[in-house]
Design an enzyme around this catalytic site. Sequence first.
Site, short mmCIF file in Angstrom:
data_model
loop_
_atom_site.label_atom_id
_atom_site.label_comp_id
_atom_site.label_asym_id
_atom_site.label_seq_id
_atom_site.Cartn_x
_atom_site.Cartn_y
_atom_site.Cartn_z
CD GLU A 38 -2.50 0.87 2.91
OE1 GLU A 38 -2.07 0.03 3.74
OE2 GLU A 38 -3.50 1.58 3.13
CE LYS A 109 -7.19 0.75 3.72
NZ LYS A 109 -5.94 1.04 4.47
CB CYS A 145 -4.04 -2.32 4.30
SG CYS A 145 -3.09 -2.74 5.79
#
Length: 271
Positions: A38, A109, A145
Amino acid sequence: MKLSVLQFNPIHKNVQKNYELIENYLLSLKDSIVVLPELATTGYLFESREEIIDLAEEVPNGPFTKLLENIAKKNNLVIVSGIAERDGEKVFNSSLLVSKSGFIGKYRKINLFYKEKNVFEEGEKLEVFDVNFMNESLRIGVMICFDWFFPEISRKLKLMGAQIIAHPSNLVLPYCPKAMPIRALENKLYTITANRIGMEKNQNETLKFIGQSVICSPKAEYLLKLDENDEGIFSIETDIIINENITKYNNLSQDLKKLYEKEQLRSNFKR
Ligand code: ACM
């Protein structure tokens, strides 16, 4: 098929240096799907959007997409990398996907972690991409993540047809590497979690990243499990075999179909 991760220590706020590090690592790899961490170009710890906006870049029109496209073409790679994506005055914690044919797509995300909420806009849409690689057609889903913590994300990617989940990460808590074999098992797919290493300090906060990148199989196996301080490109060879029978006793696609039909029926009842 070769599956790889790049586990390394991005240098905080030094985008040019991170380009160089990433290019050097990736040029040593050929004929592979490879996942990077990330926010691989900027590092992780930012307090505000203002602090990151000049380090963020457009996707696919920015220089990092171009750099990865060139490397992918040269070395026959499918690359999935985290990046701070600028879109006008907004910044997203995104991942982009390229192959030797060029840019394929990006994911923003959805589940922002901790102070990320002060920095990034939330993404709104899950993405599964069709990728041709080594004479095979694959469907690759992307999550970033903390998305791992919400099983609905992996399940939705499965229902959208993902065979592999690419998972760029900057993990600080110890749980994700233990959970990923189960995400792979319960959704009958392969997962590739690429985490970073090292420490980062910004103002009064210090974070230590846990490394331990993992590649998991639909049988809940670790095909790869790195240590906290391993650094570089790490690869495994596997046949991507997606057989909906976890054991001879059940079939995941049929079971999921039934489950969601029942769930639909149930949600029509008023309590
Ligand atoms: C995280 O989502 N970077 C923990």
